[in-house]
Every structure is written in C-alpha cells, then in structure tokens.
Design a protein around this motif. Structure first.
Motif, mmCIF file in Angstrom:
data_model
loop_
_atom_site.group_PDB
_atom_site.id
_atom_site.type_symbol
_atom_site.label_atom_id
_atom_site.label_comp_id
_atom_site.label_asym_id
_atom_site.label_seq_id
_atom_site.Cartn_x
_atom_site.Cartn_y
_atom_site.Cartn_z
ATOM 1 N N ILE A 52 -34.428 26.610 53.919
ATOM 2 C CA ILE A 52 -35.487 26.652 54.930
ATOM 3 C C ILE A 52 -36.507 25.555 54.630
ATOM 4 C CG2 ILE A 52 -35.231 29.135 55.307
ATOM 5 C CD1 ILE A 52 -37.726 29.565 53.585
ATOM 6 N N ASP A 53 -37.325 25.203 55.657
ATOM 7 C CA ASP A 53 -38.422 24.261 55.431
ATOM 8 C C ASP A 53 -39.696 25.048 55.128
ATOM 9 O OD1 ASP A 53 -39.300 25.296 57.847
ATOM 10 O OD2 ASP A 53 -38.682 23.554 59.014
ATOM 11 N N LYS A 105 -42.035 25.832 56.984
ATOM 12 C CA LYS A 105 -42.441 26.748 58.057
ATOM 13 C C LYS A 105 -41.599 28.021 58.064
ATOM 14 C CE LYS A 105 -43.820 22.925 61.105
ATOM 15 N NZ LYS A 105 -43.556 22.271 62.422
ATOM 16 N N ASP A 161 -38.355 27.879 58.878
ATOM 17 C CA ASP A 161 -37.239 27.655 59.788
ATOM 18 C C ASP A 161 -35.990 27.294 59.002
ATOM 19 O OD1 ASP A 161 -38.931 28.111 61.922
ATOM 20 O OD2 ASP A 161 -39.463 25.983 62.118
ATOM 21 N N VAL A 168 -30.099 27.568 63.302
ATOM 22 C CA VAL A 168 -30.950 26.364 63.273
ATOM 23 C C VAL A 168 -31.754 26.235 64.558
ATOM 24 C CG1 VAL A 168 -30.908 23.827 63.201
ATOM 25 C CG2 VAL A 168 -29.471 25.149 61.624
ATOM 26 N N THR A 169 -31.145 26.560 65.688
ATOM 27 C CA THR A 169 -31.835 26.425 66.996
ATOM 28 C C THR A 169 -32.735 27.614 67.300
ATOM 29 O OG1 THR A 169 -29.914 27.409 68.120
ATOM 30 C CG2 THR A 169 -29.993 24.990 67.927
ATOM 31 N N GLY A 170 -32.710 28.646 66.469
ATOM 32 C CA GLY A 170 -33.573 29.796 66.685
ATOM 33 C C GLY A 170 -33.003 30.823 67.643
ATOM 34 N N THR A 207 -31.471 35.620 64.800
ATOM 35 C CA THR A 207 -32.429 36.038 63.775
ATOM 36 C C THR A 207 -31.840 37.185 62.983
ATOM 37 O OG1 THR A 207 -34.659 36.843 63.340
ATOM 38 C CG2 THR A 207 -33.593 37.638 65.346
#
Length: 801
Positions: free
Chosen positions: A406-407, A409, A411, A431-433, A436
């Motif tokens: 993750i980064d 943030k 994400d 990756v695109t959200g 979850t």
C-alpha cells in the motif's frame, strides 16, 4: 675501467682475475631478456651475501621487489646511455643494514653493443651512520632551543650559584620583568617569602643531581601567583653545571592536564574502537606502523608484515594495482581509492577497500596513510542481497499467504496470487478501488494502522477481521513492514496476512475444554509444571507435593530448576532452551531433591505451548522412575556379572581380554590368562547337596578375587570353571606368583553346615604374545595348560609350553 676494452668477446670471464684482489665487492652482470643475470662475483662480493646463490641469479632473485625494481632502472639507464652511473642504496642483510655506493660501468663490445655491466660497491655504512648522528646532534640542539624559547610555560636556566643565565619570553611575562632585568639575578629573589625556605631546600636537592617538583609562590612586578615548578639538573660529563626551572600556573596546569587527558582518551578510543585499519608508510614505501584494528583485520602484527613484506600477502594479480595507486599518491599527492584481495594470516581470502592519503608537511610528501576497510562481508552481502531479491520475488509469487503493498494513503498498489485466491478479488479490482476487504465498521482500525506506519512504526501480529468477495468473514493476523525510498523516506508498507479463521475456531474449542484439562491435571500422578518464557514457574500440579514433599505454591515465581539436583540442572536448562529456539521436545531423566533431602529420579518431558507460530509458554510432565532406574541397574549388572558368585561373567571376561590385548599392542607389555577348574566338584554336589556346591563356587570366586591385583579381572566361566585376565604384565614371574598364592588359599577347607569340604583346583597359565597371536588362541593355550595341571593328583598349576 680501461682493463675491459672494446675488444671484449666470449672470453669475458677470463678477464676477471684482477678483481679477485679488489677489497670492494665487484659483480659482473649479463643482459638477460630485459633483466640482468650475475655471472661473476669477487670474494668480497661473496662475503657480502654469503647465504645467497649469486652466480646465475637474476637481480629480481637477489633483491626484494622494491629494491630490484629500482636497481633495474639504474642498470637499464647505464646500458642505454653506455655511460657509467653511481647511486647509493641500503639493503637489509642477515648481519644488519648495509649502505653502499654502487658504480655501474657498461662494457661495450666492438660491435657497439652493451651486453655486460660491471658493478662495484663501496661500503658507505659507517660514513652514512656518522653523518646521521651529526645531523641528529644538530636536530637535538635546535629542538632544545625551540623547547626553551617557544615553550608556553616559563623556563629559567640557572648556574650553580643560582644565578639566572637564560629565560624565555613566557618567563618575562610571568614575572613582569624584561630579560636584561632577570639575567644575573638570583632565582630565589623571585620567590615569595612564604615559599623561600622550601625553594632553597629544593634547589640544594637539584644541585645534587636529583630532579624535584613543587608548588612555588612568586612575588615580583607581576601579579603574585602560585606556580607548579619543576627543577631539573643540567649534567655535563657527570657533573651538575646548573639547573632548569620549568614553571606553569596551577590553573593552566589543570586545564592542560584535562585537555591532554581528553586528547589521550580520544586518540585511544580512535585506535581501540575504529573499525578501519591504518597503515603508515614512509615516502619510499617502507611500512612504519599499523593500528590495532589493522591487526584484527589482517591477523598480522607490524613485525610480521615488515619481515614478510606487505606485498607477499597480497594476491599476485593485485600487486601491480597496489603499486600503481601507491605511486600515483606519491607523484600527484592526492588520495587514491581502490580494492584488493588480501590473504589473512589464517589463510582466509578477504576483500579490502583501501584509501591512500598523502601526508604533506610543509608542502613535501612525508609519507602515506593507507586506510583499509574489510568489505568482505559487504561484498558478500551485496551478492546475498541480489539473491534475496530473487528469492523474495519467488516468495511473492508462490506464498500461500496473501501479500500486498500500500502507499501512504492506504491505497493498494499490488497484490500476490494468494491474495486473489483468498479474497476472490483480482489485483485490478483492488488497485482501482472496485473491491474492498475491510468491513465497514473497521475503517477506523485501518486508518490507525496507516497512521502508525507513517510514524515509522513496524506493526507485527495485528489481530483483525476481513471479508471476501463472497461476504465470508475471515480472522486475520496481519504484519506491516515499512517501505522506504533511497532517501529513507517512508513511501508505504508491505502487508502479509495469515488466515487464522480455523485457528480461532480451535481456540474457542480449546477454551471449552480447558476445564476438562484442569480436572485431568489436578488428578494425575505426574507432576505438571507450567513455565513462562523467563523460566519462572507459573503453575505446579498437586502431585508435586505428593512426590517431592513441597507445596506447589512454594515454587510459584521461582526458577524451574529450583529443586532439581545440581548435577542435572544444566541438561534440563538445555532441553528447555532448545524448545524455545524451535527444537523438538526431548524426554530426559533428571533427579529432583525431595524435601527430606533424598533424590528421586524423574522422567521429564518439556513441551512448548504455541500460539500462532510463537512459543508463549512451556510445560513439563515429570514422572517418578526411581524404581525403574533401580531395575535397569540390576538388569545391567546381571548382563555383566555372574548372579551366583558375584564376580564378572564370561561376557565381561572376553571384553576385558580383548581390551588388554589392544593395550598390550600399544604399550609393548604382555597379557596373562589364568584358567582355574575345581576337582571332584560333582562328588561335592552328590555328597553334600547343591547348596553346598553353590557355597563352594562362591568360596572359589572369593579366594580367586582376593589373590589378584586391582587391575586384574576374575570371572566365572561356567560351573566350577573360572578364569582371570592379567593386563600390563612385564614378565611371567608375576603370573606364577599369583598362581602359587591362589593354590595356597585353597589349602584351607570350607566349613559348611558343620562339614569340612576340601576344595581342589588346577590352574593353567598362558602369555600373550609369547604363546598366542589372539584372544581365542590364548584361552585355548591356557585350557591346554589347565588340562595338564589336572593330570596331577594334587592342587597344581602349569604354564603353557
């Protein structure tokens, strides 16, 4: 050099007879493919290098590498210019250092070529040493002058009349008087009245040739002060001609001492603790000193490196590189960095990174510091790192546990195949959200984790819940590792999930069964002990009090070895430590000390309590095996001893005989075998009964054993047949004396149930290696001798012949 004309030919060696009479060493060298080979040396030259094969040796074989390299330059110069050339150089000989002025005379043949060079060496050792001593004398004089005039402390020089004859500027400032005012004055005139008597006493002492130091007050035109004064006698030709007074203020002295102590500590700390090694060379490349770290890195002392020369322990392929960087440092007076391979004293090859730093004094090169760092581990680490990267990629692709990154943030940037398999979402969805795995009610928990990561914290074993694409809820143990960029800034995290859903179910089942386990623990006859990772007891079952007399509560908080026998404690500690380090449980037998002081043998099985992959506790199950140990001892004794007579049996007899012969082969001594058999034993059984027969066998064993040495071995071989092994014999006489002593012991009858029973015996003797080459032959020889002895009507012995 007109003796060698230009008409020289192949008979050049025939022209050397004249030089046999020359007192200076003379050598004749012949051009040899880029080098020069010695073809003649006069007696003086042979005496100079008595331990070397001069004739036929090349210059490189006669001199050290650095000296041969320099000498070849001179030889090539004389050859190319066809002109004589002289130079001075020093070489180390077994009898000491030799300094010589060498004159090279090229010998030109009629065809105009120079194939030979005549070298004449003039001994300059004494003159060079004398000049060095003169130079040193001038240096010492200038040093003394500088020491007095430029000293930061006050220096006074007095004659034997205590009159001041020389002062430095600091002394003038300290007294507030000019030099012409001080010269000629009595030194005591400067001393304050309170210190006058003490100073006068110390001056008398220094004039006897004894240095002295004391505190002295001065009372002059300057501000009164207390000085720490050292009086040093000036002794010339064993006579005191005056003395020096070296004075400094006490405050300044203290400050100087503190600064000096700090400098010494810094210097010592640098040399004791600095991980890098340091070589110091003079401008010619001669090694002068090394630090302690250098010895640790290379394994060599300064003396060893000087004796062997540093180049001899550098790999041949790196020698030219070392020379090149050394010369570049000398000529360019700039630092040079390079790497080389070095052979450690223990034979191990190590990689060194070196930095040559020129030592510049007054614009001139005074030497070179070479700082070396052992980069063997770093090079290996780089190689390992590359291999690790490859392994991590393999681990990422093939791990059965979900892994993703993750980064800052929170994400998701990337997921591994196991993640997609566990949660049902593809990497693109995550990756695109569009996907979850965090339950809505646990968003806050995830935000807290991200915040901890941004603060530089590594999160291990975080217990949480996650959901799959199908809505299934999973119990997850997560571990977060920081990811940093080249500037060591946190740019994200790598997370590993461990799906412990089934484990959680098992834990719940375990909790349900804990009460059942408690009941089992309380009622078992074995001692169950629960131990924490610090080695302290947390629980002891009631059986502890029943078996060892101590209440279990007494041991709570104590080390788990509290009442273990001291001789067995270490074995138990090792077994428990092995479990903590991931080893397998091993059952051991140790002694526990009962409350009343006696020991009880216990069979102890340490077992780890594992939660997840971590050992969180240990427990031991100890069972009383005292009776079993006794039984084992009795069984072991039965295997090697005769149950009736109590002496060793045939098995022990054979083993002792084999070892005795092996020992004799090593020591060169002999081995004796005695075979003994009773007479009319069957008649004793028939007349007095089997109990009497058993009593006779016991008596025979006791009488036999009583006649032997402590190192001899008696044995019952069957029925009334017995034997004995005699190791480490020097002669047959000892064996005969023992046989006679045994026969004498059997002259007394045995009293049994009111009857006197006469015990008759025959004895056969044999010696190794005199009579036999091995154990079986030796026993057979002794049996043969026994058979001969029993042919007699009386108790007797025979030696095999």
């Amino acid at each position: 050099m007109t003796y060698f004309s230009r008409k020289m030919g192949h008979d050049i060696l025939g022209s050397t007879a004249l030089f046999d009479l020359v007192q200076d060493p003379v050598f004749l060298f012949e051009d040899d493919q880029g080098s020069f080979r010695n073809i003649y040396a006069n007696p003086a030259a042979l005496a100079l290098l008595p331990d070397q094969e001069l004739i036929g040796s090349r210059i490189e074989e006669l001199l050290l590498p650095e000296q041969s390299h320099k000498a070849l330059q001179y030889f090539h110069s004389a050859q190319s210019t066809q002109s004589s050339l002289a130079f001075i150089d020093a070489i180390k000989l077994p009898q000491g250092e030799f300094t010589g002025e060498t004159t090279l005379q090229p010998l030109v043949t009629e065809d105009g070529h120079c194939h030979y060079i005549l070298a004449t060496v003039k001994d300059m050792t004494a003159s060079v040493r004398k000049q060095h001593e003169l130079d040193q004398s001038d240096v010492e004089h200038n040093k003394l002058k500088s020491l007095i005039q430029l000293n930061a402390d006050a220096i006074f020089e007095m004659n034997t009349n205590q009159e001041i004859i020389q002062v430095n500027k600091t002394a003038c400032r300290a007294t507030g008087m000019r030099e012409n005012q001080l010269l000629g004055q009595s030194f005591l005139s400067l001393v304050a009245a309170s210190s006058s008597e003490q100073a006068q006493s110390h001056i008398k002492q220094v004039l006897t040739g004894t240095p002295v130091e004391f505190e002295m007050g001065i009372d002059s035109g300057a501000k009164p002060a207390t000085l720490l004064t050292s009086l040093t006698p000036i002794v010339i030709d064993s006579r005191v001609t005056g003395f020096f007074a070296h004075a400094k203020t006490m405050t300044e002295q203290k400050q100087t001492e503190q600064r000096l102590q700090r400098d010494v500590q810094r210097y010592k700390s640098l040399f004791d603790n600095h991980p890098h090694g340091l070589f110091t060379f003079d401008p010619t490349g001669k090694l002068e000193s090394i630090t302690a770290s250098t010895e640790n890195i290379t394994g060599y002392t300064l003396q060893e490196l000087q004796d062997e020369t540093l180049l001899s322990v550098i790999l041949p392929e790196d020698i030219e590189k070392v020379r090149r960087h050394f010369y570049k440092t000398i000529h360019h007076k700039k630092s040079e960095r390079f790497e080389l391979s070095f052979r450690h004293k223990n034979g191990q090859l190590i990689d060194l990174q070196a930095i040559n730093i020129p030592i510049i004094v007054d614009g001139e090169l005074a030497g070179i510091h070479s700082i070396v760092t052992d980069v063997t581990k770093a090079n290996c680490a780089q190689k390992t790192l590359n291999e690790t990267i490859e392994m991590l990629e393999i681990f990422w692709e093939n791990s059965i546990d979900p892994i993703f990154s993750i980064d800052t943030k929170g994400d998701i940037l990337k997921v591994n195949p196991a993640f997609e398999k566990t949660f049902g979402f593809t990497e693109k969805e995550m990756v695109t959200g569009k996907g979850t795995i965090i339950p809505p009610n646990m968003r806050f928990d995830q935000d807290q984790i991200v915040e901890r990561i941004l603060n530089g914290e590594t999160v291990n074993s975080h217990d949480t819940l996650r959901i799959t694409k199908s809505g299934e809820q999973l119990n997850i143990i997560s571990s977060y590792s920081l990811v940093r960029n080249a500037n060591k800034e946190i740019i994200g995290s790598t997370i590993i999930y461990k799906n412990v859903t089934e484990l959680k179910k098992a834990e719940r089942e375990l909790q349900k069964s804990q009460e059942k386990y408690r009941l089992i623990t309380e009622s078992t006859f074995d001692i169950i002990t629960l131990i924490n990772l610090s080695g302290s007891i947390e629980y002891v079952s009631p059986a502890h009090e029943k078996l060892l007399g101590y209440s279990g509560d007494v041991h709570i908080g104590s080390p788990f070895t509290r009442n273990v026998h001291p001789d067995d404690a270490f074995e138990l500690i090792e077994s428990v430590a092995s479990l903590m380090n991931g080893g397998e449980p091993v059952t051991i037998e140790v002694r526990f000390v009962h409350q009343d002081g006696h020991s009880i043998w216990m069979e102890v099985t340490p077992t780890p309590v594992i939660v997840g992959n971590d050992v969180v506790q240990l427990f031991t199950i100890a069972r009383d095996i005292t009776e079993r140990r006794k039984l084992q001892h009795e069984i072991a004794k039965m295997a090697f001893y005769d149950h009736l007579s109590g002496i060793p049996n045939r098995r022990t007899f054979d083993d002792k005989l084999q070892k005795a012969i092996q020992q004799a082969d090593e020591s060169g001594k002999k081995v004796g075998v005695l075979m003994l058999d009773g007479r009319k034993f069957k008649q004793i059984n028939d007349r007095f009964g089997h109990d009497a027969g058993d009593a006779v066998i016991k008596e025979m064993a006791q009488r036999l054993e009583s006649c032997l040495r402590p190192i001899d071995t008696p044995a019952r071989l069957g029925g009334d047949e017995m034997g004995a092994v005699f190791p480490e014999l020097d002669s047959v006489e000892l064996l005969e004396e023992t046989a006679k002593r045994i026969l004498t012991s059997f002259e007394t009858p045995l009293l049994f149930n009111g009857f006197e029973i006469a015990i008759g015996v025959g004895i056969g003797l044999a010696i190794y290696p005199d009579d036999a080459a091995n154990e079986k032959q030796l026993v057979k020889c002794a049996d043969t001798a026994l058979y001969k002895a029993k042919e007699s009507q009386y108790n007797d012995y025979r030696i095999y012949s």
